[in-house]
Structure formats: C-alpha cells, structure tokens
Design a protein around this motif. Structure first.
Motif, short mmCIF file in Angstrom:
data_model
loop_
_atom_site.label_atom_id
_atom_site.label_comp_id
_atom_site.label_asym_id
_atom_site.label_seq_id
_atom_site.Cartn_x
_atom_site.Cartn_y
_atom_site.Cartn_z
N PHE A 1 -3.23 6.54 2.23
CA PHE A 1 -2.10 6.81 1.36
C PHE A 1 -1.12 5.66 1.56
O PHE A 1 -0.72 5.38 2.70
CB PHE A 1 -1.43 8.13 1.72
CG PHE A 1 -0.10 8.34 1.05
CD1 PHE A 1 -0.02 8.86 -0.22
CD2 PHE A 1 1.09 7.99 1.70
CE1 PHE A 1 1.21 9.05 -0.85
CE2 PHE A 1 2.32 8.16 1.09
CZ PHE A 1 2.38 8.70 -0.19
N ALA A 2 -0.74 4.97 0.51
CA ALA A 2 0.13 3.79 0.61
C ALA A 2 1.38 3.99 -0.23
O ALA A 2 1.30 4.44 -1.38
CB ALA A 2 -0.63 2.54 0.15
N ALA A 3 2.53 3.63 0.34
CA ALA A 3 3.80 3.81 -0.37
C ALA A 3 4.72 2.62 -0.14
O ALA A 3 4.77 2.06 0.96
CB ALA A 3 4.49 5.09 0.08
N ASP A 4 5.46 2.26 -1.18
CA ASP A 4 6.43 1.17 -1.11
C ASP A 4 7.37 1.33 -2.30
O ASP A 4 6.98 1.85 -3.35
CB ASP A 4 5.73 -0.19 -1.17
CG ASP A 4 6.62 -1.33 -0.70
OD1 ASP A 4 6.38 -1.84 0.40
OD2 ASP A 4 7.55 -1.70 -1.44
N SER A 5 8.60 0.84 -2.16
CA SER A 5 9.56 0.93 -3.26
C SER A 5 9.31 -0.12 -4.33
O SER A 5 9.82 0.00 -5.45
CB SER A 5 10.99 0.77 -2.72
OG SER A 5 11.15 -0.49 -2.11
N ASP A 6 8.53 -1.15 -4.02
CA ASP A 6 8.26 -2.25 -4.96
C ASP A 6 7.16 -1.82 -5.94
O ASP A 6 5.98 -1.82 -5.61
CB ASP A 6 7.84 -3.49 -4.18
CG ASP A 6 7.70 -4.72 -5.05
OD1 ASP A 6 7.46 -4.57 -6.27
OD2 ASP A 6 7.81 -5.83 -4.53
N ARG A 7 7.57 -1.47 -7.15
CA ARG A 7 6.60 -0.94 -8.12
C ARG A 7 5.56 -1.98 -8.52
O ARG A 7 4.40 -1.65 -8.74
CB ARG A 7 7.34 -0.42 -9.37
CG ARG A 7 8.19 0.80 -9.08
CD ARG A 7 8.86 1.34 -10.34
NE ARG A 7 9.62 2.55 -10.04
CZ ARG A 7 9.10 3.77 -9.96
NH1 ARG A 7 7.80 3.94 -10.21
NH2 ARG A 7 9.85 4.80 -9.67
N ASP B 1 10.90 5.09 -2.58
CA ASP B 1 11.93 4.46 -1.76
C ASP B 1 11.98 5.17 -0.41
O ASP B 1 12.57 6.24 -0.28
CB ASP B 1 13.29 4.56 -2.46
CG ASP B 1 14.38 3.80 -1.73
OD1 ASP B 1 14.20 3.51 -0.52
OD2 ASP B 1 15.41 3.49 -2.35
N LEU B 2 11.36 4.57 0.59
CA LEU B 2 11.25 5.21 1.90
C LEU B 2 12.54 5.13 2.70
O LEU B 2 12.65 5.77 3.76
CB LEU B 2 10.10 4.58 2.68
CG LEU B 2 8.73 4.75 2.02
CD1 LEU B 2 7.67 3.93 2.76
CD2 LEU B 2 8.32 6.21 1.98
N GLU C 1 14.79 3.15 9.97
CA GLU C 1 15.42 4.20 10.77
C GLU C 1 15.17 5.59 10.19
O GLU C 1 14.79 6.52 10.91
CB GLU C 1 16.91 3.94 10.91
CG GLU C 1 17.61 4.94 11.80
CD GLU C 1 19.07 4.60 12.03
OE1 GLU C 1 19.73 5.32 12.80
OE2 GLU C 1 19.55 3.60 11.44
N ALA C 2 15.40 5.76 8.88
CA ALA C 2 15.24 7.08 8.27
C ALA C 2 13.80 7.57 8.38
O ALA C 2 13.54 8.72 8.73
CB ALA C 2 15.70 7.05 6.82
N GLN C 3 12.85 6.67 8.10
CA GLN C 3 11.44 7.07 8.17
C GLN C 3 11.01 7.32 9.61
O GLN C 3 10.23 8.23 9.90
CB GLN C 3 10.56 6.00 7.52
CG GLN C 3 9.09 6.39 7.43
CD GLN C 3 8.87 7.63 6.59
OE1 GLN C 3 8.92 7.58 5.37
NE2 GLN C 3 8.62 8.76 7.24
#
Length: 397
Positions: free
Chosen positions: A278-284, A309-310, A336-338
């Motif tokens: 599973f891959a996530a990033d804010s850069d569409r 947006d992580l 920090e949040a993640q």
C-alpha cells in the motif's frame, strides 16, 4: 585579522575556533589548521592558511572554496566519514537515544543526477560561498558525466532565449529533463525552436510543457517509471539502490507493507517484487506515475497507490495494523504526525528513511516511547561534500 587554531568541526562542516572566549565558525578549515581569519560575529572568512591540520587534503575541484555548493572537499576520507557518521550520532544523543550506528556507506556512485543552475548574463553556475553573487562555471565534477558540462551549456543557451532564470536538469534513462523557471510571464512557444535543437527529452517553462520527445524515465527494480516534472528523486542512483536494499533487508519476510511518503515508488516497486504494498503520498502526479509503472510491470505483487496528505491526515492504527511492516521516507521536516500514529499501532517492523538526522531523532523518540526499539541505524552518503547525510533506521516492536 585574527590568528587561530581550528579545534573542531561544526554541524555545517565549518571549522570551529575560539576568539575572545567565544566560538567562531570558519568555512573550508579542518581541525589542526592554523589560519588568519576575518571575524564577522559568529562567522569568519579564511584569509590565509598558515599550517594544515592532519585531516586536510587537496580539493578535487578548482572552484572549491569560492563556489557555495561543496563544503567538505578539503576533508580527508577518514575524517569526512567520521564527520558524516557523527551528524547522526549527535542528533540521536541530543534526543537521548542510544543506538548502534553502522559505518557510513558511500553512495555517491557516478554522481548527482539532478542539479539546478542559475543562468545570468555573465554565465551559468551556482552562487558563490556566502553570497548571492553568481559563480559562472564550465563544468561540475560531482554531477553524473551526462550533466557535468552539459548542464551549464544548456543553461547558457536557455538564458539567451528567456533571460535570467533557474534551470533544473535531470539525467534520466531516456535523456535530459529540463525545467526552466523565470518568474515572468513568457509564452512557452518562444522556446520551441531552441528545444528542438537542444535534443532534450523534455523541456518545460514555468511549469508549462514546451516539448517532450521522450517521456523522461528511470528504472526502479523491474519497473520503468515515467517521471512527472519536478518529481522528487534520491540525489544519486547508487543511493537509491543502497537505500532500497537497506529497506528490503529491514522489512525481512514481511508479506504486506505500507510505504508512506512513497513518491514515484523507488521502494514500493522493489518491495512489490515479494510483498503486497500500500503506497501513499500527497504528490498526485507521483502517485499517478507509480500506478502507471505498476500497470506496465510484470511480476509484481498487488500495489495500491493513493494520494493522501500524511501530514494532515496520517494513517491511523486501525488502518496500519493490517500490515506486517511500514516504511516511511518523509521530507526533511520529518513525519511527526504519522510517527505518532505508528507508535500507537501494533505493526511489528518499521523502517524509517530520512535526509535529516534531527527530525529522524524526534520521530524515533516517538516510536521508542510507543514500545519500539531502534535495532540499527545506517548512515548513507549521497550528498557528497555537503554537511548532509541520509540514513535508514530499523525499528522492532
């Protein structure tokens, strides 16, 4: 004029001297140097080197000491490696973290594959040290061979067409990707004839495409990834391979992995050769490039790629707990949040990649407080001759 003996190195790679009971930072010096300096507050300029310290060597570039790009070409290999490793050790020490730190891994490879040059009437190059004045150069030896002389030449040619600008050039498997930023309203059409003559893979002007003869692409594991304009890349190809190998080793036998801040997928695509990702990033645009690479690559386990947006919307434990392992590679500011959410999860293995030891140490402290232990830390040198270092940390619950 003040005569000093350099006693140590600061975090930015500058020599440290004592003047009237206070510390002064002197660029381009090493411990043991005896020098005359001109003091300006907490900083100083090297006026004359009178005696060399044992860790000094001749720099490899004739622009060194004038160019603001490199800070450490004058440092002998052993002292250089110790300095980079100490950047990690000191960040962890200040955060109260004890961990075994491996020897620095040299990942400069063939050189940096991306650079940004300032193009002005007097030429193209980088800013002078501690200055906003341009230093025009003919070639930069820390770049990959395809860029060393070609990048300044391209920047000079583009300046003739658009005037003062910043020119970013990336070497890819299909040719050079060139992005010009001017900050002025210029129609991209004025660059089309020049773009055709330059023979680049892609040329864009202030974010607008001028010409693309081949989609700029890089090989990542089995996949060929077509790069969006201005997409993030590790500084060197060797570093990307090194970091990916360290990540995969840290993940062990994990069969399901969350890759957070995944970019275009340098880790996800390699991990997917043996595990579901599973891959996530804010850069569409990066996520779209990763998804496209997955579609056209055979032999991969399932990869789910989403834009998220992580920083504002990190994955919560209820989402994380279904994975055997997590890898995260945030920007310099850290995650920090993640990290707070990961610390609350039940995931057994976490691999953190970072280009900033201090934000890594802050995030590591959160994981340790949540019940993880920092099993190993490996510093990786891809930012050659700079006071920056990459690192990989492996956490086990």
């Amino acid at each position: 004029m003040t005569r000093v003996t350099i006693a140590g190195l600061g975090r930015r790679g500058e020599g440290i001297a004592e003047v009237d009971g206070r510390r002064v930072f002197v660029p381009f010096t090493v411990p043991g140097d005896v020098a005359d300096i001109a003091v300006e507050g907490e900083r100083a300029t090297l006026v004359s080197l009178l005696a060399s310290g044992p860790g000094r060597v001749a720099p490899s570039c004739g622009y060194f000491g004038v160019c603001g790009g490199c800070a450490l070409q004058h440092l002998a290999p052993a002292a250089y490696a110790a300095f980079k490793r100490d950047l990690v050790a000191e960040a962890l020490r200040q955060a109260g973290i004890e961990a075994a730190i491996a020897t620095l891994v040299d990942a400069r490879g063939d050189g940096r594959r991306r650079t940004t040059l300032h193009a002005r009437r007097e030429g193209a190059g980088y800013m002078r040290a501690r200055s906003h004045e341009l230093l025009a150069i003919e070639a930069c030896p820390i770049l990959v061979p395809a860029l060393q002389a070609a990048a300044p030449r391209l920047a000079r040619a583009l300046h003739a067409a658009v005037g003062d600008s910043d020119v970013a050039v990336t070497a890819t498997a299909t040719g050079l990707d060139v992005a010009v930023a001017t900050g002025r309203k210029l129609g991209p059409g004025r660059l089309l004839p020049l773009a055709q003559r330059l023979g680049v893979a892609r040329l864009s002007l202030d974010g607008e495409l001028v010409l693309e003869t081949h989609a700029p692409a890089l090989r990542m594991g089995k996949a060929l990834v077509e790069l969006p304009p201005a997409s993030f890349l590790q500084a060197t190809a060797a570093a990307e391979e090194t970091l990916a190998a360290l990540v995969i080793a840290g993940l062990g036998k994990a069969r399901s992995v969350a890759d957070l801040f995944c970019g275009v997928g340098p880790f996800a695509l390699r991990v997917a050769e043996s595990a579901r990702v599973f891959a996530a990033d804010s850069d569409r645009a990066a996520i779209a490039a990763l998804a496209r690479a997955v579609r056209f690559t055979r032999g991969l386990k399932p990869v789910t790629a989403i834009a998220r947006d992580l920083f504002r919307d990190p994955l919560a434990p209820v989402e994380l707990d279904s994975y055997d392992a997590i890898v995260f590679d945030p920007p310099r500011a850290g995650a920090e949040a993640q990290a707070r959410e990961i610390a609350r999860s039940k995931v057994k293995t976490v691999v953190a990649v970072s280009c900033e030891p201090r934000s890594f140490a802050r995030d590591a402290a959160l994981l340790l407080a949540g019940g993880y232990r920092l099993a190993e830390v490996t510093p990786v040198d891809q930012f050659v001759y700079s006071p920056h270092v990459e690192l990989v940390g492996v956490f086990r619950r």
